[in-house]
Design a protein around this motif. Structure first.
Motif, mmCIF file in Angstrom:
data_model
loop_
_atom_site.group_PDB
_atom_site.id
_atom_site.type_symbol
_atom_site.label_atom_id
_atom_site.label_comp_id
_atom_site.label_asym_id
_atom_site.label_seq_id
_atom_site.Cartn_x
_atom_site.Cartn_y
_atom_site.Cartn_z
ATOM 1 N N LEU A 298 0.793 -1.309 -0.029
ATOM 2 C CA LEU A 298 0.024 0.283 -0.056
ATOM 3 C C LEU A 298 0.961 1.246 -0.050
ATOM 4 N N GLY A 299 1.939 1.287 0.690
ATOM 5 C CA GLY A 299 2.671 2.484 0.755
ATOM 6 C C GLY A 299 2.355 3.516 2.072
ATOM 7 N N VAL A 300 2.081 3.048 3.319
ATOM 8 C CA VAL A 300 1.681 3.770 4.292
ATOM 9 C C VAL A 300 2.553 3.455 5.563
ATOM 10 N N GLN A 301 2.555 4.458 6.432
ATOM 11 C CA GLN A 301 3.090 4.103 7.733
ATOM 12 C C GLN A 301 1.956 4.600 8.754
ATOM 13 N N ILE A 345 -5.341 8.555 -0.242
ATOM 14 C CA ILE A 345 -5.056 8.393 1.397
ATOM 15 C C ILE A 345 -4.345 9.596 1.887
ATOM 16 N N GLN A 346 -4.679 9.997 2.815
ATOM 17 C CA GLN A 346 -3.925 11.271 3.372
ATOM 18 C C GLN A 346 -3.437 10.955 4.690
ATOM 19 N N GLN A 347 -2.332 11.806 5.043
ATOM 20 C CA GLN A 347 -1.645 11.856 6.487
ATOM 21 C C GLN A 347 -2.850 11.919 7.439
ATOM 22 N N GLY A 348 -3.065 11.635 8.391
ATOM 23 C CA GLY A 348 -4.023 11.967 9.436
ATOM 24 C C GLY A 348 -5.321 11.084 9.395
ATOM 25 N N ASP A 349 -5.540 10.413 8.144
ATOM 26 C CA ASP A 349 -6.591 9.665 8.199
ATOM 27 C C ASP A 349 -6.562 8.525 9.136
ATOM 28 N N ILE A 350 -7.690 8.033 9.544
ATOM 29 C CA ILE A 350 -7.723 6.941 10.504
ATOM 30 C C ILE A 350 -8.691 5.642 9.751
ATOM 31 N N ILE A 351 -7.753 4.791 9.350
ATOM 32 C CA ILE A 351 -8.315 3.388 8.737
ATOM 33 C C ILE A 351 -9.377 2.883 9.919
ATOM 34 N N GLN A 352 -10.565 2.467 9.525
ATOM 35 C CA GLN A 352 -11.384 1.848 10.473
ATOM 36 C C GLN A 352 -11.905 0.568 9.950
ATOM 37 N N LYS A 353 -11.981 0.354 8.557
ATOM 38 C CA LYS A 353 -12.400 -0.995 8.173
ATOM 39 C C LYS A 353 -11.667 -1.242 6.723
ATOM 40 N N ILE A 354 -11.723 -2.491 6.528
ATOM 41 C CA ILE A 354 -11.172 -3.010 5.199
ATOM 42 C C ILE A 354 -12.222 -4.025 4.727
ATOM 43 N N LEU A 378 -8.986 -2.990 -2.731
ATOM 44 C CA LEU A 378 -9.521 -3.117 -1.398
ATOM 45 C C LEU A 378 -10.160 -1.908 -0.941
ATOM 46 N N GLN A 379 -11.354 -2.149 -0.181
ATOM 47 C CA GLN A 379 -12.116 -0.976 0.061
ATOM 48 C C GLN A 379 -11.805 -0.636 1.552
ATOM 49 N N LEU A 380 -11.601 0.460 1.534
ATOM 50 C CA LEU A 380 -11.072 1.049 2.913
ATOM 51 C C LEU A 380 -12.097 2.161 3.366
ATOM 52 N N GLU A 381 -12.463 1.911 4.564
ATOM 53 C CA GLU A 381 -13.236 2.983 5.409
ATOM 54 C C GLU A 381 -12.292 3.889 6.074
ATOM 55 N N VAL A 382 -12.264 5.257 5.836
ATOM 56 C CA VAL A 382 -11.341 6.118 6.776
ATOM 57 C C VAL A 382 -12.289 7.145 7.248
ATOM 58 N N ASN A 383 -11.688 7.557 8.405
ATOM 59 C CA ASN A 383 -12.178 8.765 9.181
ATOM 60 C C ASN A 383 -11.216 9.907 8.821
ATOM 61 N N ARG A 384 -11.930 10.898 8.171
ATOM 62 C CA ARG A 384 -10.774 12.176 7.809
ATOM 63 C C ARG A 384 -11.690 13.378 8.411
ATOM 64 N N ASN A 385 -10.968 13.670 9.536
ATOM 65 C CA ASN A 385 -11.410 15.197 10.231
ATOM 66 C C ASN A 385 -12.906 15.009 10.583
ATOM 67 N N GLY A 386 -13.304 13.727 11.230
ATOM 68 C CA GLY A 386 -14.776 13.570 11.600
ATOM 69 C C GLY A 386 -15.724 12.955 10.496
ATOM 70 N N VAL A 391 -12.557 4.570 0.272
ATOM 71 C CA VAL A 391 -11.314 4.750 -0.474
ATOM 72 C C VAL A 391 -10.995 3.325 -0.990
ATOM 73 N N GLN A 392 -11.003 3.398 -2.477
ATOM 74 C CA GLN A 392 -10.526 2.285 -2.958
ATOM 75 C C GLN A 392 -9.415 2.208 -3.391
ATOM 76 N N VAL A 393 -8.388 1.132 -2.925
ATOM 77 C CA VAL A 393 -6.962 1.074 -2.962
ATOM 78 C C VAL A 393 -6.871 -0.155 -3.874
ATOM 79 N N LYS A 394 -5.716 -0.138 -4.913
ATOM 80 C CA LYS A 394 -5.590 -1.253 -5.459
ATOM 81 C C LYS A 394 -3.630 -1.690 -5.130
ATOM 82 N N PRO A 395 -3.701 -2.675 -4.282
ATOM 83 C CA PRO A 395 -2.228 -2.975 -3.890
ATOM 84 C C PRO A 395 -1.320 -3.189 -5.005
#
Length: 404
Positions: A298-301, A345-354, A378-386, A391-395
């Protein structure tokens, strides 16, 4: 804006998905002791008996002249555990200082000749099938494609390293032989702390050494073990593991292989770690078939949120980041041009579901990504600033320069 390295160190240890963060931490130590087939023929798993007491007595009764289930398990598996001797050439390069014009002037333009030496070491492994397919650690065979394999009965074979995967520390070796003793694979996904664990290997050159203990914990993340560049959820055991045990089997009380002994905590006793056999088997199948493994990337820390960490981040005016949750997986860095970056995907996003399933820790995300397929969304659910976003990501394949 990405957080600085200093800020990341303040907040927590990072688990990297798609980028290594260096070798082993100072207080941890992996123990590498260096001084076109598939695995469809793996043995099937024996159905466990109804209770541990019945199971242990039945196992012991099946092996005459042995007084307990540990001895019975070792008698069955011991002949399939091998010693692996490896050698690699090490070249000591000429230091950069010797390239200095002043140095060359005083030494007549002559530079020191690089010195070459051979580094040798011993590890362990075990036989998967009677036709000579072996499993071991990648660090045991690193730097060579030929090894010497010694069986318990004293026979010695030249082994070819068919594939090695540094991301999971799994390697496969083939020797030309028939009718060899082989191990039986079990399961590690149903282990619970307190169950028996048996280790067999060649610590410090002492062949076929047996130690026993219990499963201390399961699901230890790579960062917890001290090897954040690996993608493994480790089994922890207090069965004694020493230099030379690397690559040997960790067994359950039925003598089935549940893991590969891989690492120890350097500053403690009774803290050994093994790669779960499901991970090892999956990687080995690809190595035997293709000689390499492609890992989804994916390419995230990320870092696991806690109330204390949330407070610390929100109070840091230099972070330029506000967190509104006490739990979840916070993205602290997105690598340029990575699949995550391309997906938004952005810095500060909180990943909640995959894929609709909740994730609570960085290890959860890591496991979901590792079990996905390259190119499959991969279907990601993220919380961004509430605000909750989909978000759909292709590894993509794990890049060769991911550790740079």
């Amino acid at each position: 804006m990405n957080l600085s390295l200093k800020q990341l160190a303040t907040y927590a240890s990072l688990l990297v998905i798609g980028s290594g963060v260096g070798l082993l931490g100072g207080q941890y130590l992996l123990k590498p002791q260096r001084s076109s087939e598939n695995l469809s023929t793996f043995p099937t798993v024996v159905k466990p008996l109804s209770n541990p007491a019945e199971q242990s007595s039945a196992t012991a009764a099946a092996a005459p002249n042995n007084s307990n289930f540990i001895a019975a398990a070792v008698e069955r598996v011991g002949p399939a555990v091998v010693r692996i001797d490896a050698a690699r050439k090490i070249v000591n390069d000429v230091p950069d200082a010797f390239q200095n014009p002043i140095f060359r002037k005083f030494f007549g333009g002559e530079l020191p000749v690089p010195k070459e030496r051979v580094e040798r070491g011993t590890g362990s492994g075990f036989i998967l099938s009677g036709d000579g397919r072996l499993l071991t650690n990648a660090h045991v065979v690193a730097g060579t494609n030929r090894v010497e394999v010694t069986l318990k009965d004293g026979r010695t074979f030249e082994g070819e390293v068919l594939g090695s995967d540094s991301v999971t520390d799994v390697a496969v070796v083939k020797i030309n032989a028939k009718g060899l003793p082989s191990v039986q694979l079990g399961r590690s996904d149903n282990l619970i702390p307190g169950q028996w664990a048996i280790a067999i290997g060649n610590p410090l050159g002492l062949d076929n050494t047996v130690t026993a203990g219990i499963i201390s914990a399961t699901g230890r993340s790579s960062s917890q073990v001290g090897v954040p560049d690996k993608r493994v959820s480790f089994i922890q055991t207090d069965a004694a593991i020493n230099p030379g045990n690397s690559g040997g089997p960790l067994l359950n009380d039925r003598g089935e292989v549940i893991g590969i002994n891989t690492a120890i905590r350097a500053d403690a006793q009774g803290l050994g770690f093994a790669i779960p056999i499901e991970t090892a088997k999956r990687v080995a199948e690809q190595l035997f078939a293709k000689g390499k493994v492609e890992h989804p990337y994916l390419g995230v820390q990320m870092v696991d949120l806690t109330p204390a960490l949330r407070k610390e981040i929100n109070q840091d005016t230099d972070a330029n980041l506000k967190v509104n949750q006490d739990q979840g997986v916070l993205v602290v860095r997105v690598f340029d041009s990575s699949p995550a970056d391309k997906a938004g995907i952005q810095q500060g996003d909180i990943i909640q579901k995959i894929n609709g399933k909740q994730v609570r820790t960085s290890s959860d995300v890591q496991l979901r990504v590792e079990s996905s397929s390259i190119g499959a969304p991969l279907q990601l659910e993220v919380n961004r600033n509430g605000q909750v976003l989909a978000v759909q990501v292709k590894p993509a394949p794990y890049p060769a320069n991911a550790n740079s």
